[in-house]
Design a protein around this motif. Structure first.
Motif, PDB file in Angstrom:
ATOM      1  N   SER A  88       0.824  -1.203   0.000  1.00  0.00           N
ATOM      2  CA  SER A  88       0.000   0.000   0.000  1.00  0.00           C
ATOM      3  C   SER A  88       0.861   1.256   0.000  1.00  0.00           C
ATOM      4  N   TYR A  89       1.910   1.283   0.800  1.00  0.00           N
ATOM      5  CA  TYR A  89       2.784   2.457   0.896  1.00  0.00           C
ATOM      6  C   TYR A  89       3.508   2.745  -0.419  1.00  0.00           C
ATOM      7  N   GLY A  91       2.489   1.650  -3.401  1.00  0.00           N
ATOM      8  CA  GLY A  91       1.547   1.700  -4.511  1.00  0.00           C
ATOM      9  C   GLY A  91       1.724   0.581  -5.522  1.00  0.00           C
ATOM     10  N   MET A  92       1.993  -0.623  -5.032  1.00  0.00           N
ATOM     11  CA  MET A  92       2.190  -1.783  -5.911  1.00  0.00           C
ATOM     12  C   MET A  92       1.300  -2.929  -5.461  1.00  0.00           C
ATOM     13  N   TRP A  93       1.107  -3.857  -6.369  1.00  0.00           N
ATOM     14  CA  TRP A  93       0.383  -5.067  -6.012  1.00  0.00           C
ATOM     15  C   TRP A  93       1.222  -5.878  -5.033  1.00  0.00           C
ATOM     16  N   LYS A 116      10.868   4.500  -4.223  1.00  0.00           N
ATOM     17  CA  LYS A 116       9.576   4.285  -3.560  1.00  0.00           C
ATOM     18  C   LYS A 116       9.766   3.507  -2.266  1.00  0.00           C
TER      19      LYS A 116
END
Length: 133
Positions: A88-89, A91-93, A116
């Motif tokens: 979640s942090y 922004g990936m699956w 990221k």
């Protein structure tokens, strides 16, 4: 619990952070609040949890140094995250984050992806790449 029964045991956590607020019942049966200096059972449980976290961090570090996992897994443990939270942090699956735990895949990550992760862990990309023994 009755107000006069609020625990007042010594605690490392309350010494450092002050007293804790508890809800209790007063003599008339009304809910009220009271301060506790600590509770032995809670202190034991928190110490056990912290020891387990420290073991997970040490295990992850060992696995990174043995090239069995990537530094992402180590820093995730240091930051007390689980893979879904990390996903979640950044922004990936979730499946992509888990794939990045593989050392061979980690070595091929782009600078943007590394940034990221570094941002999520509040470290630099250089720190992310180099886990010191």
């Amino acid at each position: 619990m009755k107000k006069k029964e609020i625990p007042q045991d010594e605690s490392f956590f309350t010494e450092e952070h002050g007293k804790e607020l508890y809800y209790a019942v007063d003599e008339e049966g009304n809910y009220t609040t009271g301060l506790s200096s600590g509770w032995e059972a809670k202190t034991i449980a928190l110490n056990n949890a912290l020891e387990a976290i420290e073991e997970r961090i040490a295990d992850a570090k060992k696995r990174v140094l043995e090239n069995k996992t990537s530094p992402i897994e180590y820093y995730m443990e240091v930051c007390k995250m689980e893979p879904p939270v990390l996903a979640s942090y950044v922004g990936m699956w979730l499946w992509r984050v888990k794939r990045h735990f593989k050392p061979a895949v980690f070595k091929k990550l782009s600078q943007k992806t590394l940034e990221k992760y570094a941002t999520a862990f509040d470290i630099t990309v250089e720190q992310l790449k180099n886990v010191a023994p």
